[in-house]
Enzyme design. Structure first.
Site, PDB file in Angstrom:
ATOM      1  N   SER A 124     -27.332 -17.702  17.416  1.00 62.26           N
ATOM      2  CA  SER A 124     -28.109 -16.880  18.340  1.00 62.26           C
ATOM      3  C   SER A 124     -28.390 -15.525  17.710  1.00 62.26           C
ATOM      4  O   SER A 124     -27.575 -15.005  16.941  1.00 62.26           O
ATOM      5  CB  SER A 124     -27.289 -16.692  19.623  1.00 62.26           C
ATOM      6  OG  SER A 124     -27.888 -15.719  20.443  1.00 62.26           O
ATOM      7  N   TYR A 148     -19.114 -14.211  23.999  1.00 62.46           N
ATOM      8  CA  TYR A 148     -20.069 -15.284  23.670  1.00 62.46           C
ATOM      9  C   TYR A 148     -20.642 -15.081  22.272  1.00 62.46           C
ATOM     10  O   TYR A 148     -20.637 -15.987  21.434  1.00 62.46           O
ATOM     11  CB  TYR A 148     -21.200 -15.338  24.719  1.00 62.46           C
ATOM     12  CG  TYR A 148     -22.388 -16.144  24.239  1.00 62.46           C
ATOM     13  CD1 TYR A 148     -22.294 -17.522  24.086  1.00 62.46           C
ATOM     14  CD2 TYR A 148     -23.598 -15.520  23.894  1.00 62.46           C
ATOM     15  CE1 TYR A 148     -23.366 -18.263  23.607  1.00 62.46           C
ATOM     16  CE2 TYR A 148     -24.669 -16.244  23.426  1.00 62.46           C
ATOM     17  CZ  TYR A 148     -24.550 -17.617  23.281  1.00 62.46           C
ATOM     18  OH  TYR A 148     -25.612 -18.345  22.793  1.00 62.46           O
ATOM     19  N   LYS A 152     -20.293 -17.233  18.427  1.00 57.44           N
ATOM     20  CA  LYS A 152     -21.373 -17.671  17.522  1.00 57.44           C
ATOM     21  C   LYS A 152     -21.148 -17.123  16.107  1.00 57.44           C
ATOM     22  O   LYS A 152     -21.295 -17.838  15.118  1.00 57.44           O
ATOM     23  CB  LYS A 152     -22.736 -17.211  18.054  1.00 57.44           C
ATOM     24  CG  LYS A 152     -23.154 -17.882  19.344  1.00 57.44           C
ATOM     25  CD  LYS A 152     -23.408 -19.365  19.169  1.00 57.44           C
ATOM     26  CE  LYS A 152     -23.822 -20.045  20.448  1.00 57.44           C
ATOM     27  NZ  LYS A 152     -23.882 -21.505  20.341  1.00 57.44           N
TER      28      LYS A 152
HETATM   29  P1  NAD Z   1     -27.653 -25.369  27.951  1.00 57.80           P
HETATM   30  O1  NAD Z   1     -26.448 -24.897  28.681  1.00 57.80           O
HETATM   31  O2  NAD Z   1     -28.858 -25.724  28.723  1.00 57.80           O
HETATM   32  O3  NAD Z   1     -27.266 -26.614  27.022  1.00 57.80           O
HETATM   33  C1  NAD Z   1     -25.983 -26.812  26.498  1.00 57.80           C
HETATM   34  C2  NAD Z   1     -25.591 -28.247  26.789  1.00 57.80           C
HETATM   35  O4  NAD Z   1     -24.296 -28.484  26.242  1.00 57.80           O
HETATM   36  C3  NAD Z   1     -25.504 -28.560  28.270  1.00 57.80           C
HETATM   37  O5  NAD Z   1     -26.191 -29.747  28.547  1.00 57.80           O
HETATM   38  C4  NAD Z   1     -24.015 -28.696  28.538  1.00 57.80           C
HETATM   39  O6  NAD Z   1     -23.750 -29.624  29.580  1.00 57.80           O
HETATM   40  C5  NAD Z   1     -23.517 -29.174  27.192  1.00 57.80           C
HETATM   41  N1  NAD Z   1     -22.117 -28.826  26.887  1.00 57.80           N
HETATM   42  C6  NAD Z   1     -21.522 -27.616  26.996  1.00 57.80           C
HETATM   43  N2  NAD Z   1     -20.248 -27.685  26.592  1.00 57.80           N
HETATM   44  C7  NAD Z   1     -20.037 -28.966  26.211  1.00 57.80           C
HETATM   45  C8  NAD Z   1     -18.931 -29.660  25.671  1.00 57.80           C
HETATM   46  N3  NAD Z   1     -17.751 -29.048  25.463  1.00 57.80           N
HETATM   47  N4  NAD Z   1     -19.060 -30.965  25.363  1.00 57.80           N
HETATM   48  C9  NAD Z   1     -20.244 -31.600  25.566  1.00 57.80           C
HETATM   49  N5  NAD Z   1     -21.317 -30.996  26.069  1.00 57.80           N
HETATM   50  C10 NAD Z   1     -21.226 -29.698  26.394  1.00 57.80           C
HETATM   51  O7  NAD Z   1     -27.996 -24.246  26.863  1.00 57.80           O
HETATM   52  P2  NAD Z   1     -29.295 -24.086  25.953  1.00 57.80           P
HETATM   53  O8  NAD Z   1     -30.043 -22.918  26.459  1.00 57.80           O
HETATM   54  O9  NAD Z   1     -29.978 -25.373  25.787  1.00 57.80           O
HETATM   55  O10 NAD Z   1     -28.594 -23.635  24.596  1.00 57.80           O
HETATM   56  C11 NAD Z   1     -28.245 -24.578  23.604  1.00 57.80           C
HETATM   57  C12 NAD Z   1     -27.494 -23.881  22.517  1.00 57.80           C
HETATM   58  O11 NAD Z   1     -28.284 -22.822  22.007  1.00 57.80           O
HETATM   59  C13 NAD Z   1     -26.186 -23.249  22.948  1.00 57.80           C
HETATM   60  O12 NAD Z   1     -25.244 -23.400  21.938  1.00 57.80           O
HETATM   61  C14 NAD Z   1     -26.548 -21.792  23.144  1.00 57.80           C
HETATM   62  O13 NAD Z   1     -25.428 -20.956  22.949  1.00 57.80           O
HETATM   63  C15 NAD Z   1     -27.576 -21.598  22.049  1.00 57.80           C
HETATM   64  N6  NAD Z   1     -28.529 -20.507  22.339  1.00 57.80           N
HETATM   65  C16 NAD Z   1     -29.176 -20.470  23.533  1.00 57.80           C
HETATM   66  C17 NAD Z   1     -30.060 -19.430  23.803  1.00 57.80           C
HETATM   67  C18 NAD Z   1     -30.748 -19.314  25.143  1.00 57.80           C
HETATM   68  O14 NAD Z   1     -31.139 -18.211  25.516  1.00 57.80           O
HETATM   69  N7  NAD Z   1     -30.976 -20.403  25.868  1.00 57.80           N
HETATM   70  C19 NAD Z   1     -30.285 -18.446  22.836  1.00 57.80           C
HETATM   71  C20 NAD Z   1     -29.621 -18.529  21.606  1.00 57.80           C
HETATM   72  C21 NAD Z   1     -28.734 -19.573  21.385  1.00 57.80           C
HETATM   73  C1  WQD Z   2     -34.567 -10.076  28.514  1.00 53.41           C
HETATM   74  C2  WQD Z   2     -35.031  -8.690  28.945  1.00 53.41           C
HETATM   75  C3  WQD Z   2     -33.354  -7.491  30.189  1.00 53.41           C
HETATM   76  C4  WQD Z   2     -33.290 -10.250  33.601  1.00 53.41           C
HETATM   77  C5  WQD Z   2     -29.838 -13.237  26.477  1.00 53.41           C
HETATM   78  C6  WQD Z   2     -28.486 -13.304  25.831  1.00 53.41           C
HETATM   79  C7  WQD Z   2     -28.610 -13.739  24.389  1.00 53.41           C
HETATM   80  C8  WQD Z   2     -29.437 -15.020  24.253  1.00 53.41           C
HETATM   81  C9  WQD Z   2     -30.707 -14.957  25.031  1.00 53.41           C
HETATM   82  C10 WQD Z   2     -27.994 -16.914  24.067  1.00 53.41           C
HETATM   83  C11 WQD Z   2     -33.949  -7.618  28.798  1.00 53.41           C
HETATM   84  C12 WQD Z   2     -34.542  -7.797  31.058  1.00 53.41           C
HETATM   85  C13 WQD Z   2     -33.568  -9.612  32.403  1.00 53.41           C
HETATM   86  C14 WQD Z   2     -33.680  -9.603  34.812  1.00 53.41           C
HETATM   87  C15 WQD Z   2     -34.600  -7.787  33.525  1.00 53.41           C
HETATM   88  N1  WQD Z   2     -28.735 -16.150  24.774  1.00 53.41           N
HETATM   89  N2  WQD Z   2     -34.209  -8.420  32.369  1.00 53.41           N
HETATM   90  N3  WQD Z   2     -34.331  -8.400  34.713  1.00 53.41           N
HETATM   91  O1  WQD Z   2     -30.520 -10.275  27.290  1.00 53.41           O
HETATM   92  O2  WQD Z   2     -32.328 -10.525  25.539  1.00 53.41           O
HETATM   93  O3  WQD Z   2     -30.634 -12.282  25.784  1.00 53.41           O
HETATM   94  O4  WQD Z   2     -30.458 -14.514  26.371  1.00 53.41           O
HETATM   95  O5  WQD Z   2     -27.675 -16.811  22.913  1.00 53.41           O
HETATM   96  O6  WQD Z   2     -27.310 -13.900  23.929  1.00 53.41           O
HETATM   97  O7  WQD Z   2     -27.881 -12.027  25.893  1.00 53.41           O
HETATM   98  O8  WQD Z   2     -32.347 -12.039  27.522  1.00 53.41           O
HETATM   99  O9  WQD Z   2     -33.709 -12.879  29.397  1.00 53.41           O
HETATM  100  O10 WQD Z   2     -31.463 -11.843  29.904  1.00 53.41           O
HETATM  101  O11 WQD Z   2     -33.325 -10.387  29.143  1.00 53.41           O
HETATM  102  O12 WQD Z   2     -35.174  -6.703  33.521  1.00 53.41           O
HETATM  103  O13 WQD Z   2     -33.442 -10.101  35.940  1.00 53.41           O
HETATM  104  O14 WQD Z   2     -35.310  -8.735  30.365  1.00 53.41           O
HETATM  105  O15 WQD Z   2     -32.815  -6.224  30.466  1.00 53.41           O
HETATM  106  O16 WQD Z   2     -34.613  -6.438  28.436  1.00 53.41           O
HETATM  107  P1  WQD Z   2     -31.435 -11.141  26.534  1.00 53.41           P
HETATM  108  P2  WQD Z   2     -32.695 -11.871  29.057  1.00 53.41           P
END
Ligand code: NAD
Ligand code: WQD
Length: 337
Positions: A124, A148, A152
């Site tokens: 991430s 979190y 990562k």
């Molecule tokens: P998500 O929660 O929708 O998907 C994760 C999936 O993993 C879910 O289906 C959950 O049921 C499954 N899971 C969790 N723990 C598990 C375990 N121990 N065993 C088996 N399955 C398990 O999340 P996402 O948004 O699709 O994110 C996917 C990956 O990308 C994650 O690792 C997340 O940290 C990373 N990521 C997400 C974002 C974001 O903003 N969505 C940003 C950067 C990185």
């Molecule tokens: C985006 C912008 C908020 C909600 C998060 C995680 C990051 C990654 C992606 C997994 C910011 C603003 C948000 C609201 C708002 N996930 N905001 N009102 O914080 O950039 O990243 O998701 O890896 O780890 O921290 O994303 O969508 O929460 O926020 O004003 O109700 O929107 O302040 O500027 P963020 P976000």
């Protein structure tokens, strides 16, 4: 040979399964459904006409993971499974460290046992934390600011050590910026449980009438309109990035980290404006205090992924909003509808 997708029923994993199936891969999914629904399997089938093999299992259950490797000839692994809510990770750090770290360790141990050493890991942009300069480039020192993010960063380091110990491993560390949007069909999208923590799903839930107004977290940042700036990336661009990263690890090239972002930053008001244009719906907003832990500006330098993985994002903000809205409109209760 099949590709194993851990967390394949989650938001990004499920969209990536669609890309994999459409590219002709055989796909096996492990998911514990801790943050996803079984209905996603039907949607993947509806969109692609193809099935994934599904193992309802937790990555922490080593015998279940081993069984999957016994039953399928796995060639490479896309590892999405993990917990991802920042606030929850502050309240429940042990659960986050255990699930994300032990889950990854278990997976890698079983992979090693079965001689599978090709891995694409969901990292991430959160690993960067607060940096002095943008755009963010991969070789900056990681300084995550919450449990979190630290899971990562730690997993990236563990995987680098693993590679150093045995150079037969091939590992892509993908640092996603802000994934938004949905599949064009309107059949698949993001389905957060409880109150959405992220901007786009919150906006779509206000638009559908589930929430009254959007809180804008701070208008006093040193940005063009005072609100936070982020690099929003369409989930189908991310899915395409995984396909490219998979090809890269299948070619056998070592370990490297890649930003998956567009390289363009948009403010909260930019996103609201684009969404209102896409949906024709006015989003009521209230400016509140900053959210703890937020940085002012975060966007990627995506040059490395372009050069090495031959990947670049192609969807703009308008399309991200249109697709997110189509999904919400057709599925007001997400996958439960
Ligand atoms: P998500 O929660 O929708 O998907 C994760 C999936 O993993 C879910 O289906 C959950 O049921 C499954 N899971 C969790 N723990 C598990 C375990 N121990 N065993 C088996 N399955 C398990 O999340 P996402 O948004 O699709 O994110 C996917 C990956 O990308 C994650 O690792 C997340 O940290 C990373 N990521 C997400 C974002 C974001 O903003 N969505 C940003 C950067 C990185
Ligand atoms: C985006 C912008 C908020 C909600 C998060 C995680 C990051 C990654 C992606 C997994 C910011 C603003 C948000 C609201 C708002 N996930 N905001 N009102 O914080 O950039 O990243 O998701 O890896 O780890 O921290 O994303 O969508 O929460 O926020 O004003 O109700 O929107 O302040 O500027 P963020 P976000």
């Amino acid at each position: 040979m099949a590709i194993l997708v851990t967390g394949g029923l989650g938001y990004i994993g499920s969209h990536t399964c669609v890309e994999l199936l459409e590219a002709g891969h055989e796909v096996v999914v492990i998911d514990s459904l801790v943050n996803s629904k079984r209905e996603v399997l039907n949607r993947i089938h509806a969109v692609t006409g193809k099935q994934v093999a599904f193992a309802f299992a937790d990555l922490l259950d080593r015998s279940a993971v081993t069984r999957v490797f016994q039953e399928h000839a796995i060639e490479g692994v896309l590892h999405f499974a993990g917990l991802k809510a920042v606030g929850e990770s502050v309240r429940e750090p042990l659960r986050y460290y255990h699930t994300n770290l032990t889950g990854t360790l278990t997976l890698c141990e079983v992979m090693q046992e079965f001689n599978v050493r090709r891995l694409v890991f969901s990292s991430s942009a959160t690993v960067y934390g607060a940096q002095e300069r943008v755009p963010l480039v991969e070789d900056l020192e990681k300084q995550p600011v919450n449990p979190y993010g630290r899971t990562k960063a730690m997993i990236e380091d563990i995987l680098a050590d693993l590679y150093r110990s045995d150079e037969r491993w091939n590992i892509a560390l993908l640092r996603y910026f802000n994934p938004v949007g949905a599949h064009k069909s309107g059949k698949m999208g993001e389905d957060p449980s409880g109150t959405p923590q992220n901007l786009m799903p919150y906006i779509t839930q206000v638009a559908i009438g589930k929430r009254k107004e959007l809180s804008v977290y701070g208008q006093d940042y040193p940005t063009q309109d005072g609100t936070g700036v982020r690099d929003y990336i369409h989930v189908m661009d991310l899915a395409a990035g995984h396909l490219q990263a998979l090809e890269w690890v299948l070619r056998g090239v070592g370990i490297d980290a890649f930003n998956l972002g567009t390289g363009v930053g948009y403010s909260v008001f930019d996103v609201i404006g684009a969404f209102e244009k896409a949906s024709g719906i006015k989003i009521p907003v209230r400016v509140t205090a900053r959210r703890a832990g937020d940085v002012a500006v975060s966007y990627a330098d995506p040059t490395k992924a372009e050069g090495v993985l031959n990947w670049r994002a192609t969807h703009g903000l308008d399309e991200m909003c249109e697709d997110a809205w189509r999904w919400q409109l057709h599925n007001p209760h997400g996958y439960d509808g």
